[in-house]
Design a protein around this motif. Sequence first.
Motif, PDB file in Angstrom:
ATOM      1  N   GLU A   9       0.835  -1.206   0.000  1.00  0.00           N
ATOM      2  CA  GLU A   9       0.000   0.000   0.000  1.00  0.00           C
ATOM      3  C   GLU A   9       0.872   1.260   0.000  1.00  0.00           C
ATOM      4  N   THR A  10       1.955   1.211   0.771  1.00  0.00           N
ATOM      5  CA  THR A  10       2.865   2.353   0.856  1.00  0.00           C
ATOM      6  C   THR A  10       3.503   2.634  -0.492  1.00  0.00           C
ATOM      7  N   MET A  11       3.921   1.574  -1.191  1.00  0.00           N
ATOM      8  CA  MET A  11       4.572   1.756  -2.490  1.00  0.00           C
ATOM      9  C   MET A  11       3.596   2.253  -3.541  1.00  0.00           C
ATOM     10  N   GLU A  12       2.341   1.896  -3.411  1.00  0.00           N
ATOM     11  CA  GLU A  12       1.364   2.342  -4.394  1.00  0.00           C
ATOM     12  C   GLU A  12       0.875   3.758  -4.105  1.00  0.00           C
ATOM     13  N   ASN A  13       1.073   4.237  -2.898  1.00  0.00           N
ATOM     14  CA  ASN A  13       0.618   5.565  -2.515  1.00  0.00           C
ATOM     15  C   ASN A  13       1.601   6.611  -3.058  1.00  0.00           C
ATOM     16  N   PRO A  14       1.213   7.445  -4.021  1.00  0.00           N
ATOM     17  CA  PRO A  14       2.132   8.424  -4.619  1.00  0.00           C
ATOM     18  C   PRO A  14       2.608   9.481  -3.625  1.00  0.00           C
ATOM     19  N   VAL A  15       1.798   9.830  -2.652  1.00  0.00           N
ATOM     20  CA  VAL A  15       2.203  10.828  -1.671  1.00  0.00           C
ATOM     21  C   VAL A  15       3.366  10.298  -0.844  1.00  0.00           C
ATOM     22  N   THR A  16       3.285   9.055  -0.441  1.00  0.00           N
ATOM     23  CA  THR A  16       4.360   8.435   0.334  1.00  0.00           C
ATOM     24  C   THR A  16       5.623   8.327  -0.511  1.00  0.00           C
ATOM     25  N   LEU A  17       5.447   7.960  -1.787  1.00  0.00           N
ATOM     26  CA  LEU A  17       6.606   7.874  -2.682  1.00  0.00           C
ATOM     27  C   LEU A  17       7.285   9.228  -2.837  1.00  0.00           C
ATOM     28  N   LEU A  18       6.498  10.283  -2.963  1.00  0.00           N
ATOM     29  CA  LEU A  18       7.067  11.627  -3.082  1.00  0.00           C
ATOM     30  C   LEU A  18       7.809  12.030  -1.814  1.00  0.00           C
ATOM     31  N   GLU A  19       7.260  11.659  -0.655  1.00  0.00           N
ATOM     32  CA  GLU A  19       7.933  11.973   0.607  1.00  0.00           C
ATOM     33  C   GLU A  19       9.271  11.244   0.696  1.00  0.00           C
ATOM     34  N   GLU A  20       9.271   9.979   0.309  1.00  0.00           N
ATOM     35  CA  GLU A  20      10.504   9.196   0.336  1.00  0.00           C
ATOM     36  C   GLU A  20      11.518   9.758  -0.660  1.00  0.00           C
ATOM     37  N   LEU A  21      11.025  10.174  -1.813  1.00  0.00           N
ATOM     38  CA  LEU A  21      11.896  10.771  -2.828  1.00  0.00           C
ATOM     39  C   LEU A  21      12.526  12.058  -2.298  1.00  0.00           C
ATOM     40  N   SER A  22      11.745  12.836  -1.561  1.00  0.00           N
ATOM     41  CA  SER A  22      12.254  14.069  -0.974  1.00  0.00           C
ATOM     42  C   SER A  22      13.365  13.777   0.040  1.00  0.00           C
ATOM     43  N   VAL A  23      13.181  12.724   0.841  1.00  0.00           N
ATOM     44  CA  VAL A  23      14.195  12.336   1.823  1.00  0.00           C
ATOM     45  C   VAL A  23      15.477  11.902   1.103  1.00  0.00           C
ATOM     46  N   VAL A  24      15.315  11.119   0.043  1.00  0.00           N
ATOM     47  CA  VAL A  24      16.480  10.659  -0.725  1.00  0.00           C
ATOM     48  C   VAL A  24      17.210  11.844  -1.347  1.00  0.00           C
ATOM     49  N   LYS A  25      16.461  12.803  -1.869  1.00  0.00           N
ATOM     50  CA  LYS A  25      17.080  13.994  -2.468  1.00  0.00           C
ATOM     51  C   LYS A  25      17.868  14.790  -1.434  1.00  0.00           C
ATOM     52  N   SER A  26      17.307  14.963  -0.247  1.00  0.00           N
ATOM     53  CA  SER A  26      18.009  15.734   0.773  1.00  0.00           C
ATOM     54  C   SER A  26      19.273  15.008   1.222  1.00  0.00           C
ATOM     55  N   ARG A  27      19.228  13.680   1.311  1.00  0.00           N
ATOM     56  CA  ARG A  27      20.429  12.916   1.653  1.00  0.00           C
ATOM     57  C   ARG A  27      21.483  13.054   0.561  1.00  0.00           C
ATOM     58  N   TYR A  28      21.031  13.023  -0.683  1.00  0.00           N
ATOM     59  CA  TYR A  28      21.949  13.165  -1.810  1.00  0.00           C
ATOM     60  C   TYR A  28      22.640  14.533  -1.775  1.00  0.00           C
ATOM     61  N   LYS A  29      21.866  15.585  -1.527  1.00  0.00           N
ATOM     62  CA  LYS A  29      22.443  16.935  -1.455  1.00  0.00           C
ATOM     63  C   LYS A  29      23.455  17.034  -0.318  1.00  0.00           C
ATOM     64  N   MET A  30      23.124  16.418   0.828  1.00  0.00           N
ATOM     65  CA  MET A  30      24.030  16.447   1.959  1.00  0.00           C
ATOM     66  C   MET A  30      25.335  15.717   1.623  1.00  0.00           C
ATOM     67  N   LEU A  31      25.227  14.571   0.949  1.00  0.00           N
ATOM     68  CA  LEU A  31      26.428  13.828   0.553  1.00  0.00           C
ATOM     69  C   LEU A  31      27.259  14.617  -0.460  1.00  0.00           C
ATOM     70  N   CYS A  32      26.601  15.299  -1.385  1.00  0.00           N
ATOM     71  CA  CYS A  32      27.328  16.128  -2.361  1.00  0.00           C
ATOM     72  C   CYS A  32      28.087  17.246  -1.662  1.00  0.00           C
ATOM     73  N   THR A  33      27.455  17.873  -0.685  1.00  0.00           N
ATOM     74  CA  THR A  33      28.114  18.938   0.073  1.00  0.00           C
ATOM     75  C   THR A  33      29.329  18.398   0.816  1.00  0.00           C
ATOM     76  N   GLN A  34      29.163  17.245   1.463  1.00  0.00           N
ATOM     77  CA  GLN A  34      30.279  16.636   2.179  1.00  0.00           C
ATOM     78  C   GLN A  34      31.410  16.276   1.220  1.00  0.00           C
ATOM     79  N   LEU A  35      31.055  15.763   0.056  1.00  0.00           N
ATOM     80  CA  LEU A  35      32.059  15.388  -0.944  1.00  0.00           C
ATOM     81  C   LEU A  35      32.840  16.611  -1.413  1.00  0.00           C
ATOM     82  N   GLU A  36      32.142  17.718  -1.610  1.00  0.00           N
ATOM     83  CA  GLU A  36      32.809  18.958  -2.027  1.00  0.00           C
ATOM     84  C   GLU A  36      33.779  19.450  -0.959  1.00  0.00           C
ATOM     85  N   GLU A  37      33.354  19.363   0.314  1.00  0.00           N
ATOM     86  CA  GLU A  37      34.230  19.785   1.411  1.00  0.00           C
ATOM     87  C   GLU A  37      35.470  18.898   1.481  1.00  0.00           C
TER      88      GLU A  37
END
Length: 198
Positions: A9-37
């Motif tokens: 049900e969670t995987m089929e729910n687009p709102v939940t998928l968007l929330e998870e995608l947002s979390v993944v994006k923020s983690r990715y940005k944080m890792l990119c910042t750390q990599l640059e430093e």
Amino acid sequence: METAVTRLETMENPVTLLEELSVVKSRYKMLCTQLEEISTEQRESMSCIHATLENTMKMVQALQLHTDLELSPLSEEEQTAAQQLACKSVKGTDSPVEEPLCSVSTVPIPDGEPQFKPVTKEMFMAVPRIIRSTVKLVDLNSFYRELFNYFVLNRNRAALSVAQMNKMNMKATNSRLQILKELSIVEIDKQGNAKLIV
């Protein structure tokens, strides 16, 4: 069974998928910042290692000259190491050695010539942001070192255009020149040619 249904049900729910995608994006940005430093710190560390090695080579050669010892040429292994670290060894005392950028103090040059003093972070931050926004401090100091070597160590007096600087592999840009002008390190004439203020 219930957890499998809940996951489905969670995987089929687009709102939940968007929330998870947002979390993944923020983690990715944080890792990119750390990599640059990490990348910036690595470049600065390599610059300091280069400067230390260069200073050590200069000190050994100066000691050899002062103690009237015969200058021994670098072995093949030492030459390879020096080339890999982009160091230029001195064959004699006629030509100055180009030192890599480092914020640590450098060994005084025996001839009493002026020493290169890199632009500090405080000086850099004092320049208006609109001028310095596209330039990194490490790159600015590398360019400044090239200008210092050309005008001070090599005793050249004629102003240079950006094109002439780039022909000499100085990696000149108008932004870098403007920052150095703001810091009263260079002066730029009406034709856009620059020279170091000594």
